[in-house]
Enzyme design. Structure first.
Site, PDB file in Angstrom:
ATOM      1  N   HIS A   1      36.472  44.644  42.865  1.00 56.20           N
ATOM      2  CA  HIS A   1      37.313  43.689  43.598  1.00 56.20           C
ATOM      3  C   HIS A   1      36.565  43.155  44.834  1.00 56.20           C
ATOM      4  O   HIS A   1      37.068  43.227  45.962  1.00 56.20           O
ATOM      5  CB  HIS A   1      38.654  44.328  44.008  1.00 56.20           C
ATOM      6  CG  HIS A   1      39.679  43.296  44.429  1.00 56.20           C
ATOM      7  ND1 HIS A   1      41.025  43.435  44.215  1.00 56.20           N
ATOM      8  CD2 HIS A   1      39.539  42.083  45.061  1.00 56.20           C
ATOM      9  CE1 HIS A   1      41.676  42.382  44.701  1.00 56.20           C
ATOM     10  NE2 HIS A   1      40.783  41.550  45.218  1.00 56.20           N
TER      11      HIS A   1
ATOM     12  N   ARG B   1      43.834  38.636  39.783  1.00 53.53           N
ATOM     13  CA  ARG B   1      44.459  39.912  40.128  1.00 53.53           C
ATOM     14  C   ARG B   1      44.540  40.776  38.872  1.00 53.53           C
ATOM     15  O   ARG B   1      44.708  40.249  37.762  1.00 53.53           O
ATOM     16  CB  ARG B   1      45.886  39.696  40.665  1.00 53.53           C
ATOM     17  CG  ARG B   1      45.959  39.247  42.106  1.00 53.53           C
ATOM     18  CD  ARG B   1      45.605  40.380  43.076  1.00 53.53           C
ATOM     19  NE  ARG B   1      45.728  39.963  44.467  1.00 53.53           N
ATOM     20  CZ  ARG B   1      44.737  39.480  45.223  1.00 53.53           C
ATOM     21  NH1 ARG B   1      43.528  39.332  44.708  1.00 53.53           N
ATOM     22  NH2 ARG B   1      44.943  39.165  46.479  1.00 53.53           N
TER      23      ARG B   1
HETATM   24  P1  NDP Z   1      45.917  28.525  44.828  1.00 51.15           P
HETATM   25  O1  NDP Z   1      47.315  28.823  45.213  1.00 51.15           O
HETATM   26  O2  NDP Z   1      45.161  27.494  45.591  1.00 51.15           O
HETATM   27  O3  NDP Z   1      45.859  28.094  43.285  1.00 51.15           O
HETATM   28  C1  NDP Z   1      46.597  28.745  42.308  1.00 51.15           C
HETATM   29  C2  NDP Z   1      46.440  28.000  40.990  1.00 51.15           C
HETATM   30  O4  NDP Z   1      47.092  28.753  39.962  1.00 51.15           O
HETATM   31  C3  NDP Z   1      47.102  26.616  41.014  1.00 51.15           C
HETATM   32  O5  NDP Z   1      46.323  25.697  40.302  1.00 51.15           O
HETATM   33  C4  NDP Z   1      48.415  26.869  40.283  1.00 51.15           C
HETATM   34  O6  NDP Z   1      48.954  25.745  39.611  1.00 51.15           O
HETATM   35  C5  NDP Z   1      47.989  27.898  39.268  1.00 51.15           C
HETATM   36  N1  NDP Z   1      49.137  28.645  38.771  1.00 51.15           N
HETATM   37  C6  NDP Z   1      50.006  29.419  39.461  1.00 51.15           C
HETATM   38  N2  NDP Z   1      50.980  29.888  38.649  1.00 51.15           N
HETATM   39  C7  NDP Z   1      50.710  29.392  37.424  1.00 51.15           C
HETATM   40  C8  NDP Z   1      51.361  29.495  36.173  1.00 51.15           C
HETATM   41  N3  NDP Z   1      52.489  30.205  35.999  1.00 51.15           N
HETATM   42  N4  NDP Z   1      50.821  28.844  35.120  1.00 51.15           N
HETATM   43  C9  NDP Z   1      49.706  28.103  35.276  1.00 51.15           C
HETATM   44  N5  NDP Z   1      49.036  27.960  36.442  1.00 51.15           N
HETATM   45  C10 NDP Z   1      49.545  28.594  37.505  1.00 51.15           C
HETATM   46  O7  NDP Z   1      45.150  29.931  44.849  1.00 51.15           O
HETATM   47  P2  NDP Z   1      43.591  30.189  45.090  1.00 51.15           P
HETATM   48  O8  NDP Z   1      42.813  29.352  44.165  1.00 51.15           O
HETATM   49  O9  NDP Z   1      43.261  30.130  46.533  1.00 51.15           O
HETATM   50  O10 NDP Z   1      43.491  31.755  44.695  1.00 51.15           O
HETATM   51  C11 NDP Z   1      43.870  32.220  43.412  1.00 51.15           C
HETATM   52  C12 NDP Z   1      43.947  33.738  43.422  1.00 51.15           C
HETATM   53  O11 NDP Z   1      42.642  34.315  43.486  1.00 51.15           O
HETATM   54  C13 NDP Z   1      44.651  34.378  44.615  1.00 51.15           C
HETATM   55  O12 NDP Z   1      46.051  34.314  44.472  1.00 51.15           O
HETATM   56  C14 NDP Z   1      44.135  35.809  44.567  1.00 51.15           C
HETATM   57  O13 NDP Z   1      44.989  36.595  43.753  1.00 51.15           O
HETATM   58  C15 NDP Z   1      42.782  35.680  43.881  1.00 51.15           C
HETATM   59  N6  NDP Z   1      41.673  36.058  44.763  1.00 51.15           N
HETATM   60  C16 NDP Z   1      40.812  37.042  44.343  1.00 51.15           C
HETATM   61  C17 NDP Z   1      39.770  37.423  45.136  1.00 51.15           C
HETATM   62  C18 NDP Z   1      38.791  38.438  44.668  1.00 51.15           C
HETATM   63  O14 NDP Z   1      37.907  38.844  45.430  1.00 51.15           O
HETATM   64  N7  NDP Z   1      38.857  38.898  43.428  1.00 51.15           N
HETATM   65  C19 NDP Z   1      39.524  36.800  46.445  1.00 51.15           C
HETATM   66  C20 NDP Z   1      40.469  35.772  46.776  1.00 51.15           C
HETATM   67  C21 NDP Z   1      41.508  35.419  45.963  1.00 51.15           C
HETATM   68  P3  NDP Z   1      49.391  24.420  40.403  1.00 51.15           P
HETATM   69  O15 NDP Z   1      48.107  23.761  40.827  1.00 51.15           O
HETATM   70  O16 NDP Z   1      50.136  23.639  39.396  1.00 51.15           O
HETATM   71  O17 NDP Z   1      50.211  24.863  41.585  1.00 51.15           O
HETATM   72  C1  OXD Z   2      42.225  38.171  48.632  1.00 48.20           C
HETATM   73  C2  OXD Z   2      41.457  39.185  47.922  1.00 48.20           C
HETATM   74  O1  OXD Z   2      43.346  37.872  48.240  1.00 48.20           O
HETATM   75  O2  OXD Z   2      40.571  39.777  48.517  1.00 48.20           O
HETATM   76  O3  OXD Z   2      41.712  37.625  49.633  1.00 48.20           O
HETATM   77  O4  OXD Z   2      41.666  39.430  46.738  1.00 48.20           O
END
Ligand code: NDP
Ligand code: OXD
Length: 314
Positions: free
Chosen positions: A277, A229
């Site tokens: 994005h 993000r």
């Molecule tokens: P998940 O919830 O599956 O994974 C999130 C990961 O981030 C976990 O490993 C979590 O740790 C880690 N995390 C969260 N907070 C912290 C922190 N404070 N410090 C360290 N690690 C942290 O999310 P996804 O993998 O499904 O998606 C990630 C993000 O990708 C979404 O939230 C979205 O914002 C973005 N996204 C972007 C898209 C785009 O087109 N650009 C499309 C889709 C998603 P832990 O394993 O310990 O819980």
């Molecule tokens: C999502 C994105 O969160 O598009 O799916 O970023």
């Protein structure tokens, strides 16, 4: 019992038709039109106007129509119903395509060859470092980060990951929390951000973090790829590091303000790749099917899947 569609910037009538096809027995109502608020059991949201989901006394679940949920938690009047997000193998595969593409692009110095082609230059310095000599560090080891790690390893990169909680993943050095951050950054030539935006991660990609990345690796300096993000990054700090040469390049799919303002220097900086994005776009039909399946689960008395934790913010 009805499903309320609450979205900004998307064609709501297309979504109504999609959901109506999947849930023919369920009234599908749309924010902005007259509807019975007591009948709403489910909400499907993409960037609904903050405060617009109040006064729904029988709400059983809120579905994010994206993988991220930061837009939901930005609404301080969000009702206290369980929240589920999109977890979709197609979306995950697309994100990994993007991450592998941009790691390879920086590994193979493709931007340099693009510039040289435009100038008609045949460069005699044709050295290319091996993928196994380049250390990729993935921040975020969730659905997206773990898949990207697997696919980057297939390409030969030396991959590690960093997450909030400690992890043991075979073949992947894992770091976690504040304690693991320094060592993680120090072994990172290409930093990949696949973190969610939360109170803890806002602005995490800042001058201090960038200054901890490995200098002197095989790429001649570190690179950044952020597809999580825009709120994770401090763009002024990224530009300053690029200008100083302590960051060699960046691929950015997400921005502090979207669309990226025309006056942003990120558009024209030679070290930056900008994408709008769209690292991982989901198919609307697939997302609607996932939400409809979740509603059917609830109606059958089964638990909701892919529930997020409001306390963690993801
Ligand atoms: P998940 O919830 O599956 O994974 C999130 C990961 O981030 C976990 O490993 C979590 O740790 C880690 N995390 C969260 N907070 C912290 C922190 N404070 N410090 C360290 N690690 C942290 O999310 P996804 O993998 O499904 O998606 C990630 C993000 O990708 C979404 O939230 C979205 O914002 C973005 N996204 C972007 C898209 C785009 O087109 N650009 C499309 C889709 C998603 P832990 O394993 O310990 O819980
Ligand atoms: C999502 C994105 O969160 O598009 O799916 O970023």
């Amino acid at each position: 019992m009805s499903l309320l569609l609450a979205m900004t910037g998307w064609h709501v009538e297309d979504w109504r038709a999609r959901f109506q096809g999947l849930l023919p027995e369920m009234p599908i109502v749309v924010l902005g039109e007259a509807f019975d608020r007591r009948a709403v059991h489910y909400v499907a949201s993409w960037k609904h106007p903050p405060g617009s989901l109040t006064g729904l006394p029988n709400l059983a679940a809120i579905f994010s129509l994206g993988a991220g949920v930061d837009f939901l938690f930005a609404d301080d009047k969000l009702p206290a119903a369980p929240i589920a997000r999109v977890v979709d193998s197609d979306l995950t595969a697309r994100m990994s395509e993007y991450i592998v593409l941009h790691c390879l692009l920086h590994l193979r110095q493709q931007r340099r060859y693009d510039r040289q082609q435009r100038a008609g230059v045949w460069d005699d310095d044709r050295f290319q470092p091996a993928a196994h000599s380049v250390r990729v560090g993935i921040m975020g080891l969730g659905e997206l980060g773990q898949d990207a790690a697997t696919k980057l390893k297939v390409m030969g990169f030396d991959v590690a990951g960093w997450s909030r909680s400690p992890k043991a993943i075979e073949g992947l050095p894992c770091f976690s929390g504040d304690d693991g951050m320094k060592a993680f950054l120090a072994r990172t030539d290409i930093l990949v951000s696949l973190l969610p935006l939360t109170a803890d991660t806002r602005g995490i990609i800042n001058a201090e973090l960038l200054s901890g990345l490995a200098q002197g690796g095989r790429l001649g300096g570190p690179f950044l790829i952020n597809a999580g993000r825009g709120g994770l990054q401090v763009e002024a700090d990224i530009l300053a590091a690029l200008d100083a040469g302590t960051l060699k390049g960046a691929t950015l799919d997400v921005f502090e303000t979207e669309p990226l303002p025309s006056e942003s220097r990120l558009w024209t900086h030679p070290g930056v790749v900008v994408t709008p994005h769209n690292a991982a776009m989901s198919e609307p039909e697939a997302v609607a099917s996932l939400v409809a399946a979740q509603i059917r689960r609830l109606e059958a008395g089964e638990p909701l899947q892919h529930v997020v934790d409001p306390a963690r913010g993801y």
